[in-house]
Design an enzyme around this catalytic site. Structure first.
Site, mmCIF file in Angstrom:
data_model
loop_
_atom_site.group_PDB
_atom_site.id
_atom_site.type_symbol
_atom_site.label_atom_id
_atom_site.label_comp_id
_atom_site.label_asym_id
_atom_site.label_seq_id
_atom_site.Cartn_x
_atom_site.Cartn_y
_atom_site.Cartn_z
ATOM 1 N N HIS A 195 45.897 47.315 78.355
ATOM 2 C CA HIS A 195 45.099 46.428 79.199
ATOM 3 C C HIS A 195 44.469 47.204 80.352
ATOM 4 C CE1 HIS A 195 44.950 42.896 82.247
ATOM 5 N NE2 HIS A 195 43.791 43.051 81.633
ATOM 6 N N GLU B 248 47.775 48.720 81.983
ATOM 7 C CA GLU B 248 49.059 48.136 81.586
ATOM 8 C C GLU B 248 49.269 48.451 80.104
ATOM 9 O OE1 GLU B 248 50.289 44.082 83.780
ATOM 10 O OE2 GLU B 248 48.415 43.926 82.690
ATOM 11 N N SER C 85 44.135 40.540 77.956
ATOM 12 C CA SER C 85 44.626 40.414 79.327
ATOM 13 C C SER C 85 45.782 39.423 79.437
ATOM 14 C CB SER C 85 43.479 39.963 80.253
ATOM 15 O OG SER C 85 42.911 38.762 79.783
ATOM 16 N N ASN D 151 48.026 39.573 85.345
ATOM 17 C CA ASN D 151 47.492 38.213 85.367
ATOM 18 C C ASN D 151 48.546 37.148 85.639
ATOM 19 O OD1 ASN D 151 44.692 38.535 85.109
ATOM 20 N ND2 ASN D 151 44.980 39.186 83.000
#
Length: 283
Positions: free
Chosen positions: A140, A152, A119, A190
């Site tokens: 991800h 992702e 992540s 993130n």
């Protein structure tokens, strides 16, 4: 580049979710972890998820049975010999991930793609642990994997276009939406989400408002499905701290400095929902 057999490394929450959507899409799935009982626990979660789908009449009992028949229990990374792609979903720790990738590189056939569900960690650095950096990519998934649509796809410095295309096609076959992202700390999800959560924790730490008020403002004022402090508890406060540290180290910018209250909760073992206590109490 045809993908039929998938090895998922890590049978925890993310790994079992990834394995489930792969099996549902018709892939043969080797679900791997260190011990058979951990793999069995992951398969139990998958069975419960599928049972719910049958109960809601979104799939038949025979469809569920077919999906479960596509799983093979694995406790040895040598099973990468059978894989067209290995998707690593182990703990978010660079040392552990690079060790896994070194082993996968040793056993996986030459054509196999090695993907990481990291992540926040750099794909380029993970790829450097292998002799096939062109075939290493980030994949991800969002949590919970069976529900969330986004994946992702992160290109490392050396990732080949053919590999990216194969992963984009595979992602679509899982009924997910692929979004291409370049290799920067935290990627997009993130890098945007964690500083917001961290700022919400600072808002609590500085006494601006109660945790309930902070969450209500973001839910009712910003139309978020859950407040940032509740979300942090669901993600795991240790995971939030680790990602903030990765961002802080990767960019060298103090805007990513983890809130001292986040550090204190993690040291206390108040890790969120999985520990029974975080910003809120859980049974």
């Amino acid at each position: 580049m045809e993908i039929r057999n998938v090895l998922v490394v890590g049978a925890g929450q993310m790994g079992s979710g990834i394995a489930q959507v792969c099996a549902q899409a018709g892939y043969q799935v080797y679900l791997n972890d260190l011990q058979e009982d951990i793999v069995e626990k992951g398969l139990d979660v998958i069975r419960k998820n599928l049972d719910r789908q049958v109960k809601k009449e979104r799939m038949t009992e025979s469809e569920k049975k077919s999906i479960l028949e596509r799983f093979i229990i694995s406790t040895d990374l040598k099973d990468a010999e059978q894989a067209d792609i290995a998707i690593e979903a182990a703990v978010e720790n660079m040392e552990i991930k690079t060790r896994i990738f070194e082993t996968l590189d040793q056993y996986a056939p030459e054509h196999a793609i090695l993907a990481s569900n990291t992540s926040s960690l750099p794909i380029t650095e993970i790829a450097a642990a292998t002799k096939r950096p062109g075939k290493v990519i980030g994949m991800h998934f969002m949590n919970p994997v069976p529900v969330m649509k986004l994946v992702e796809i992160i290109r490392g410095l050396a990732t080949e276009d053919e590999v990216y295309q194969a992963i984009e096609n595979m992602t679509k076959s899982l009924s997910k939406v692929p979004v291409e992202v370049n290799d920067f700390p935290g990627f997009v999800s993130n890098r945007v989400l964690m500083p917001m959560i961290n700022e919400a924790i600072y808002t609590l730490y500085e006494g601006v408002a109660t945790k309930e008020a902070i969450d209500e403002v973001m839910k009712l004022g910003m139309n978020h499905p859950m407040g940032p402090l509740t979300l942090a508890d669901f993600i795991g406060l240790d995971t939030c701290l680790y990602i903030m540290e990765t961002l802080h180290e990767g960019f060298g910018d103090d805007k990513y400095r983890p809130c001292p209250l986040l550090r204190k909760y993690v040291k206390a073992g108040w890790l969120g929902k999985k520990a029974g206590r975080g910003f809120y109490m859980y049974e």
